[in-house]
Design an enzyme around this catalytic site. Sequence first.
Site: not given
Length: 357
Positions: A41, A124, A142
């Site tokens: 991520e 996020y 996102d």
Amino acid sequence: MPHKATEYQAFSHQILAWYQENPRELPWRGTQDPYKIWLSEIILQQTRVAQGLPYYYAFVETYPSVKDLALAPEEEVLRLWQGLGYYSRARNLHACAKSIWFEMDGEFPKTYDELLKLKGVGSYTAAAIASFAYGEVKAVVDGNVFRVLARYFGIVTDIASSKAKKEFETLANQIIPKDQPGEFNQAMMDFGARLCTPKSPGCEICPLKTSCFALLYNMVSELPMKINKVKIKERHFHYYVIKCGEKWVWKKRNSGDIWEGLFDFPQEESSADTQTPTLQIPSSAKEQIQQFPKKYRHILSHQRLNVVFSEVEIDEENLDQLENWCENEGFMLVAEDKIEYLAKPKLIVNFLNDQGI
Ligand code: SF4
């Protein structure tokens, strides 16, 4: 316009059904290891999957666990990150690994709220780790999710505005199914990345096409709304590539500007490319300054760099003078065969490649 729970349910069913048929094969899919999910991520923030994949493999191979990453020197981590940009991500990644290893007994936090306290982990990334690794019901939001929700539900809020994030997060958290939060989040990300794309979305083959607001009202190209465009700042850099025999002068960049902690050359900034340089380089070099004909342009998120390089040859008999100057100016001399080990911005790597180095 308020939407009904049944509408949310129908939406999530269709998204999940589409995902079953069209999952992206990604190396971190299917794992519940929070370390690998976190790595992927952070690497994928502001980076396309194709560009981020080799970095993910390199990090997992070099640092198979959070312990390996925590114990690595920062310069080595930055060197491995080289070329990916947004270097604060790499610094935060490293700082975060150290705090997990040294302050949390190597255990990743297990909830969204705790994950949010980690350096460089925003809502996020925290939602992604919490839902993929621990099954917590937290929606990721996102750019892909903004786009899908704005188009399907007809949300006209400017996504660059301060209230947008909260509005979209609230909606996404109402839609996310309690029994498959991780799957749903992955499905939304893939749906936005592969079908409901920014340009030329696949509306004709979309399972949502009969109920999608944007398609029904001919607003696909208008949604999501983005009114406040980010202002791009133009900057003009003049680099000095100063050499004395096999040694080159390098500078480690300080905080407060781009590329903190990376290495580049002594540099001046001016208001235009044509401005006469004023760097006080050692007097023995004054006659040998030569500007490279190629001009470089380098785009960062909010800045456009216009860059020229000049070569400066210093006679080896003046090495002492050069060493003194470097010490006074905070520069360092690096042997040519050691340059590859320095963590450098992509711009400098490109320049060196052009010189065959
Ligand atoms: S119909 Fe088109 S705009 Fe609407 S969700 Fe599907 S791909 Fe996106």
